[in-house]
Write a protein that holds these residues in place. Sequence first.
Motif: not given
Length: 284
Positions: A143-149, A260-262, A267-268, A270-276
């Motif tokens: 899930t973290l890799l998905e968000y990061t990529l 909204g990269f998830g 989840l991520w 929210r953690v990294f502040g990229t919610l729309p």
Amino acid sequence: MVTMFLIVVIARIAYSIANQKGSSTSSSSCGLWLDMKLATHATPRSVKMVAQEFTVDLDKPLVFQVGHLGEAYEEWVHQPIVSREGPRFFESDFVESLTRTVWWAIPSIWLPVVCYFVLKSVRMGHTFPEVALMVAGGVFIWTLLEYTLHRFLFHIKTKSYWGNTMHYLLHGCHHKHPMDGLRLVFPPAATAILLVPFWNTVKLFSTPSSTPALFGGGLLGYVIYDCTHYYLHHGQPANDVPKNLKKYHMNHHFRVQDKGFGITSSLWDRVFGTLPPSKVAKKM
């Protein structure tokens, strides 16, 4: 990436030869920074996007056209064309076929591989509860890799010819034609290549007996991701959780494309502040 690079090289050679045989009247000049105009004709496939003197013709193979857009590519690729019929990428029918994958190929090919690696950890002495925990850990890592990529690679900004071309193949095509059902999941050949460095990375921070289960969990996370992604575009969820997830992802495509990269969860974001922005999400 290696597979896609080879596809690009082979198709580029074929494209160049075809151009030499064809008419010399086609313009390759490109003013690269002016605003684009959308000219709509009879069908979505006949739409042409214009960037000063260069025209991207959707009736012709796209891959070796988009690089000419230069700085205008970023704006062009984020103006989606909603059609279930995807564009043609390459002149060659064989190369073109390598870019198309049915969604059910992903679980059919990779779930047996997941089972093989999970059972390998069992055979190496771990109990089923221990292996289940490792698999869950692998899914979480994915899930973290998905968000990061998605955030840092798939949405990288490019303006060079080859940068635009590679980005279009990797993810830009999905934003330009978000409903193209045959280019929503990752081609298995490319996945197989990328699994090698993923396996080696997992080995660095796990024991020999836990590596297979963690790797299998990560691969399972990928299968869930790709199938979920397809469903969010083409499914019609009735329950609140998948319905809200679909709205969340469509928001990323059609409203706020730099948030909204998830895919499988927010989840991520929210953690990294990229919610729309919440107001935009409510309008969906």
